[in-house]
Design an enzyme around this catalytic site. Sequence first.
Site, short mmCIF file in Angstrom:
data_model
loop_
_atom_site.label_atom_id
_atom_site.label_comp_id
_atom_site.label_asym_id
_atom_site.label_seq_id
_atom_site.Cartn_x
_atom_site.Cartn_y
_atom_site.Cartn_z
N SER A 1 -3.01 -7.64 2.49
CA SER A 1 -3.46 -7.54 3.88
C SER A 1 -3.91 -8.89 4.40
CB SER A 1 -4.60 -6.53 4.00
OG SER A 1 -4.12 -5.23 3.78
N ARG B 1 -2.32 -6.58 -8.15
CA ARG B 1 -1.20 -7.47 -7.86
C ARG B 1 -1.17 -8.66 -8.80
NH1 ARG B 1 -3.54 -7.42 -2.71
NH2 ARG B 1 -4.23 -9.44 -3.40
N LYS C 1 -16.38 -7.11 5.25
CA LYS C 1 -15.13 -7.86 5.23
C LYS C 1 -14.70 -8.33 6.62
CE LYS C 1 -12.92 -6.13 1.07
NZ LYS C 1 -11.66 -5.59 0.54
N HIS D 1 0.84 -1.21 0.00
CA HIS D 1 0.00 0.00 0.00
C HIS D 1 0.87 1.26 0.00
CE1 HIS D 1 -3.10 -2.66 2.19
NE2 HIS D 1 -3.56 -2.45 0.98
#
Length: 157
Positions: free
Chosen positions: A129, A91, A42, A18
């Site tokens: 994450s 990614r 989430k 990030h």
Amino acid sequence: MRKIGIYPGTFDPVTNGHIDIIHRSSELFEKLIVAVAHSSAKNPMFSLKERLEMIQLATKSFKNVECVAFEGLLANLAKEYHCKVLVRGLRVVSDFEYELQMGYANKSLNHELETLYFMPTLQNAFISSSIVRSIIAHKGDASHLVPKEIHPFISKV
């Protein structure tokens, strides 16, 4: 016209990946807003307050970065800040399909919005994450994957 970008995410927790995107995109905008999403769907490991504090600590050296928490539609947040560009990271190939759909959805809600996609640098390509959360949950050392400013947060989990 002032060029403002918004980099949204849950940042649960903020990673070196990030920060890489924040660093690179902050060089393209007069102001970059890092928008920390409430994202209760989430089920984040860290509270919204903690995530905001972590990202603020990790970005304190960036003079043109402002961190805010938000709930609701990103397209509305962009209108509130008079922003026309969203920053997103890609990614892996599977990220592309999701991000493309989100980009189109945001554009349908706010016709002025464009999405700028960043690929991570090679050393950060594997960091997510969810990987960091998994390492933390299993009592592993994730300190090399996150900014040093947030080590106190992850060490107390």
